[in-house]
Design a protein around this motif. Structure first.
Motif: not given
Length: 223
Positions: A79-80, A85-90, A110-111
């Motif tokens: 989610x941008x 300032x940073x993207x949300x990673x789910x 992102x890992x």
């Protein structure tokens, strides 16, 4: 123009890396791989140190996946937002709608972790004797062979009259097959029915003659 200008301003570069593990220890094992957003709308290549970057990603919701020949990775929801300032990673399960969200979030950058290795060829199965006898055709063949072996012993234990009847039927069937007459089969069946019908008649005749003999014997005694 304002909308286009604002989307360019808020576009950001997605960054991440591949976490090497025992399954995929280095870049040589991974070989060439690409990180895709929405199945290829935007993409970036994985470098030799495992890092990747996708430049100028506009605000929105995306599904990030890895295109690799030998390894499979989990899908990730990105989610941008222009306000962050940073993207949300789910985490994301492939096939679920993007409208459903979860409160659990993953770290950024992102890992990506290789989960399992792709197998394109199944190993050759070894010979299995038990599995061969589980086949219906093999079971039919085995039962047929057992019946052929047991047939001589069964024939020895039959009554002579029954054995003669079987031989006579076999001879009639062979003659029908050799003659090729279409009426031969019906004649053979009719002969079998006549034989069955004549048997109780003979018994009744025998019984009636026995009764007559008994009556005549009683009459002689009275005289």
């Amino acid at each position: 123009l304002i909308i286009v200008f604002s989307s360019v301003i808020f576009a950001l570069d997605l960054r991440g890396y591949v976490q090497w593990n025992d399954l995929c220890p280095n870049y040589e094992a991974l070989a060439s791989a690409k990180v895709l957003l929405d199945a290829g709308k935007m993409s970036g290549r994985v470098t030799r140190n495992g890092n990747f970057s996708i430049p100028d990603v506009p605000p929105g919701t995306y599904v990030l996946s890895v295109l690799s020949h030998d390894y499979s990775f989990d899908h990730v929801r990105i989610d941008v937002s222009p306000s962050e300032p940073l993207a949300e990673v789910r985490p994301h399960i492939f096939g679920t709608p993007l409208l459903t969200t979860t409160s659990f979030s993953l770290p950024y950058p992102i890992m990506l972790i290789p989960r399992h290795k792709n197998r394109y060829f199944s190993p050759h199965e070894s010979f299995n004797l038990l599995g061969m006898f589980q086949s219906p055709m093999m079971m039919i063949m085995v039962l047929t062979g057992v019946m052929m072996l047991a047939m001589p012993y069964i024939m020895k234990n039959l009554d002579p009259e029954t054995l003669d009847g079987l031989k006579g039927r076999q001879g009639k069937a062979a003659s029908v097959q050799n003659s090729g007459d279409s009426r031969g089969l019906s004649a053979l069946l009719a002969a079998g029915e006549e034989t069955k019908a004549s048997t109780p008649v003979a018994k009744s005749n025998t019984g009636s003659s026995t009764l007559q003999q008994r009556k005549s014997g009683k009459g002689n005694k009275r005289r």
